[in-house]
Design an enzyme around this catalytic site. Structure first.
Site, PDB file in Angstrom:
ATOM      1  N   ASP A  63       0.829  -1.194   0.000  1.00 27.19           N
ATOM      2  CA  ASP A  63       0.000   0.000   0.000  1.00 27.19           C
ATOM      3  C   ASP A  63       0.872   1.256   0.000  1.00 27.19           C
ATOM      4  O   ASP A  63       1.646   1.489   0.924  1.00 27.19           O
ATOM      5  CB  ASP A  63      -0.890  -0.047   1.250  1.00 27.19           C
ATOM      6  N   THR A  96      -3.196   5.490  -4.140  1.00 26.14           N
ATOM      7  CA  THR A  96      -2.102   6.322  -3.633  1.00 26.14           C
ATOM      8  C   THR A  96      -0.836   6.158  -4.473  1.00 26.14           C
ATOM      9  O   THR A  96      -0.142   7.131  -4.751  1.00 26.14           O
ATOM     10  CB  THR A  96      -1.793   5.986  -2.163  1.00 26.14           C
ATOM     11  N   THR A  97      -0.545   4.920  -4.873  1.00 32.89           N
ATOM     12  CA  THR A  97       0.655   4.696  -5.678  1.00 32.89           C
ATOM     13  C   THR A  97       0.508   5.400  -7.029  1.00 32.89           C
ATOM     14  O   THR A  97       1.431   6.072  -7.499  1.00 32.89           O
ATOM     15  CB  THR A  97       0.870   3.186  -5.896  1.00 32.89           C
ATOM     16  N   ASP A 388      -9.186  -0.093   1.479  1.00 36.79           N
ATOM     17  CA  ASP A 388      -9.111   0.422   0.103  1.00 36.79           C
ATOM     18  C   ASP A 388     -10.407   0.123  -0.623  1.00 36.79           C
ATOM     19  O   ASP A 388     -10.983   0.984  -1.292  1.00 36.79           O
ATOM     20  CB  ASP A 388      -7.951  -0.239  -0.669  1.00 36.79           C
TER      21      ASP A 388
HETATM   22  P1  ADP Z   1      -2.757   2.120  -6.051  1.00 35.19           P
HETATM   23  O1  ADP Z   1      -2.082   2.415  -4.751  1.00 35.19           O
HETATM   24  O2  ADP Z   1      -2.503   3.206  -7.037  1.00 35.19           O
HETATM   25  O3  ADP Z   1      -4.194   1.772  -5.915  1.00 35.19           O
HETATM   26  P2  ADP Z   1      -2.417  -0.641  -6.780  1.00 35.19           P
HETATM   27  O4  ADP Z   1      -1.242  -1.468  -6.434  1.00 35.19           O
HETATM   28  O5  ADP Z   1      -3.688  -0.910  -6.087  1.00 35.19           O
HETATM   29  O6  ADP Z   1      -1.994   0.855  -6.620  1.00 35.19           O
HETATM   30  O7  ADP Z   1      -2.625  -0.805  -8.348  1.00 35.19           O
HETATM   31  C1  ADP Z   1      -3.661  -0.159  -9.017  1.00 35.19           C
HETATM   32  C2  ADP Z   1      -3.510  -0.376 -10.496  1.00 35.19           C
HETATM   33  O8  ADP Z   1      -3.627  -1.769 -10.828  1.00 35.19           O
HETATM   34  C3  ADP Z   1      -4.612   0.337 -11.261  1.00 35.19           C
HETATM   35  O9  ADP Z   1      -4.076   0.975 -12.392  1.00 35.19           O
HETATM   36  C4  ADP Z   1      -5.533  -0.793 -11.631  1.00 35.19           C
HETATM   37  O10 ADP Z   1      -6.290  -0.508 -12.804  1.00 35.19           O
HETATM   38  C5  ADP Z   1      -4.570  -1.912 -11.874  1.00 35.19           C
HETATM   39  N1  ADP Z   1      -5.211  -3.231 -11.793  1.00 35.19           N
HETATM   40  C6  ADP Z   1      -5.949  -3.726 -10.782  1.00 35.19           C
HETATM   41  N2  ADP Z   1      -6.409  -4.967 -11.075  1.00 35.19           N
HETATM   42  C7  ADP Z   1      -5.938  -5.269 -12.308  1.00 35.19           C
HETATM   43  C8  ADP Z   1      -6.045  -6.414 -13.179  1.00 35.19           C
HETATM   44  N3  ADP Z   1      -6.744  -7.480 -12.817  1.00 35.19           N
HETATM   45  N4  ADP Z   1      -5.417  -6.353 -14.361  1.00 35.19           N
HETATM   46  C9  ADP Z   1      -4.704  -5.271 -14.703  1.00 35.19           C
HETATM   47  N5  ADP Z   1      -4.552  -4.175 -13.947  1.00 35.19           N
HETATM   48  C10 ADP Z   1      -5.166  -4.159 -12.762  1.00 35.19           C
HETATM   49 MG    MG Z   2      -5.137   0.136  -5.115  1.00 37.67          MG
END
Ligand code: ADP
Ligand code: MG
Length: 540
Positions: A63, A96-97, A388
């Site tokens: 996270d 957040t990322t 989240d």
């Molecule tokens: P953040 O802190 O930004 O939420 P995450 O590690 O949760 O970071 O990653 C979010 C990213 O991963 C988003 O761009 C989301 O669209 C992408 N994502 C989530 N699930 C999938 C999936 N099944 N296939 C491809 N991308 C995904």
């Molecule tokens: Mg996320």
């Protein structure tokens, strides 16, 4: 006139000062380092980080905001990026990322323009126009959503949890979380504080449950009380079931033993009356915010009443919303109208703790997600993923719009920005193009973290978007382009609009700085050697 060669000091000697391009370069460097740090965690294939604090306590997480918080970054510009993550966390609870890496990329691309002698104010202007345009595109491509779209809501939760510690039981958790949020929703607004998240180590994630009510860290006050009460009529009392004045009146002069007996008798009678009043009201469960005297406990238990004492005020308020009870202050004014209802109140042993479960409330306006998991680290990380997901559902419902993820909206925004750039003059055009390039950091990072070739993937994605497939995104598991909407990768629109907003704002803010004055006079608020990376932990 003084001596012309005499230098003039306007700042204390201990002050360090960095000016112009040096200041910009240092600041951009710091911001880029922060973005680099969290970049490898993005997406389902992102890696986790283990953070060990000075006491040796370990946090394992994926996270963004947790990582940045735990790292205790000190560099002032780097901290501005941490603020971006915090804002994102407060406003949406997820993304957040994404927000941080877009900000880092905006600054990296700005540096390229600075190298081409484009003035910062010009870049700031172009970025601002681009950010506005990006908001328009995001709003235009988003799809509507209501509380009734259960499948979409579940997909939002699953997307939020993919690649997190909660992954293994995401279907089950998705059902629980969607139910929790829709249960407490009033129209399209949900108050996050109505969903209590309780963690208990033990069992597996799959044993997590939704309680239509509450879990209290409390045991019943008297062992003779029932372990379970069905069809509970619940009294919430915020005053003590005690004879208050014994402490104050402790100096009563007692001259012969019969006086003492009389005194005790009288006190017992008062306590018995209090218990009687409770029983007469029809209550068979009492939650008391203050203490309950032993004598009262005895009489309550004799009447088969379940009671817990010293319940936290916040829990009392949640109990009121969950059971429909009103909080009663004076027992003398008790009428049974104030009682709440729960299908079942029971004491349950978890490890060596006794908890009180208040279950099966009718139309509860407050519910509890009980998260289970094998170890403390697991339940902590599942809790973050659940938070989240809850944030994403709330954001989706409140705005009523969602987008697909997997890099698709960022690609679409980049495409539209490049079109828009052609309508602008030279330098602004370059800035808008740089903004468009920065948006692509999201799909590029998703590709890199999945071990895919980012150039190939971006080329394919671009081709699909040019064909008009706005939800063309990256299937990070199969290593090819997919329709992210059909694949059920769904996110709230607000994740994206907020990420673009705060990322562009912080980039503009940092770009405007051309003079960093670090003084020692306020007790060394700035780290030594500022604006180098003095505050970053080694290894980053
Ligand atoms: P953040 O802190 O930004 O939420 P995450 O590690 O949760 O970071 O990653 C979010 C990213 O991963 C988003 O761009 C989301 O669209 C992408 N994502 C989530 N699930 C999938 C999936 N099944 N296939 C491809 N991308 C995904
Ligand atoms: Mg996320």
């Amino acid at each position: 006139m003084g001596n012309q060669n005499q230098p003039i000091y306007i700042l204390p000697e201990s002050t360090t000062r960095t000016l112009g391009r040096d200041a910009q370069r240092n600041n951009i460097m710091a911001a880029k380092l922060v973005a680099e740090t969290v970049r490898t965690t993005l997406g389902p294939k992102g890696m986790d980080k283990m953070i060990v604090d000075s006491l040796g306590d370990i946090t394992v997480t994926n996270d963004g905001v947790t990582i940045l918080n735990e790292m205790q970054i000190e560099h002032p510009t780097a901290r501005m990026l941490v603020e971006v993550a915090k804002t994102q966390e407060e406003q949406v609870g997820d993304g957040t990322t994404t927000a941080v890496i877009i900000a880092g990329e905006l600054l990296k691309n700005a540096e390229r323009l600075l190298d081409q002698e484009i003035h910062p104010t010009m870049i700031v202007k172009g970025y601002r126009q681009a950010a506005e345009e990006a908001q328009k595109t995001l709003n235009a491509i988003a799809e509507p959503l209501t509380k009734k779209d259960t499948e979409l809501l579940k997909n939002i939760v699953i997307t939020a949890m993919t690649g997190k510690g909660a992954e293994s039981s995401k279907e089950k958790l998705a059902e629980l979380i969607v139910k929790a949020v829709t249960d407490v929703a009033e129209g399209n607004t949900v108050d996050a504080s109505d969903i209590k998240i309780e963690k208990k180590v033990g069992g597996g994630i799959i044993d997590s449950e939704l309680i239509q009510g509450l879990v209290l860290d409390k045991e019943k006050v008297h062992s003779a009380m029932p372990n379970q009460v069905r069809n509970a009529k619940i009294l919430l009392l915020d005053s003590a079931i005690e004879v208050k004045n014994t402490e104050i009146d402790a100096k009563i002069q007692i001259t012969d033993p019969s006086q003492l007996a009389g005194f005790v008798e009288q006190e017992e009678k008062i306590l018995k009356d209090m218990a009687d009043k409770i029983v007469k009201s029809g209550a068979n469960v009492v939650f008391c915010q203050k203490g309950i005297d032993d004598v009262a406990q005895y009489y309550l238990s004799k009447a088969g009443v379940y009671a817990a004492r010293r319940v936290k005020k916040s829990d009392m308020e949640m109990l009121a919303r969950a059971t429909g009870a009103s909080i009663v202050t004076k027992l003398t004014e008790l009428i049974n109208k104030e009682l709440g209802f729960a299908g079942l109140v029971e004491e349950v042993k978890y490890g060596d703790e006794d908890l009180t479960f208040i279950r099966e409330c009718k139309n509860p306006k407050a519910v509890t997600l009980l998260i289970r998991g094998g170890t403390q680290h697991v339940v902590d990380e599942v809790e973050r993923a659940v938070k989240d997901a809850v944030g994403d559902l709330i954001a989706s419902l409140s705005v009523g719009k969602v987008v697909a993820g997997a890099g698709s909206p960022e690609m679409e925004v980049a495409k539209e920005l490049r079109k828009y750039a052609t309508t602008l003059s030279g330098r602004e055009q370059l800035a808008v193009q740089a903004f468009a390039d920065a948006m692509e950091i999201v799909p590029r990072t998703l590709a890199e973290n999945a071990g895919l070739d980012p150039i190939d993937m971006l080329t394919e994605l671009k081709a699909e978007h040019d064909k008009g497939n706005k939800w063309a995104g990256l299937d990070v598991f199969k290593g090819k382009v997919m329709d992210a909407w059909k694949a059920g990768v769904i996110e709230p629109l607000k994740i994206k609009t907020q990420a673009v907003k705060s990322a562009s704002e912080v980039a503009e803010l940092i770009l405007r700085i051309d003079d960093v004055i670090a003084g020692g006079s306020k007790g060394g608020g700035m780290p030594p050697g500022m604006p180098g990376m003095g505050g970053m932990p080694p290894g980053y």
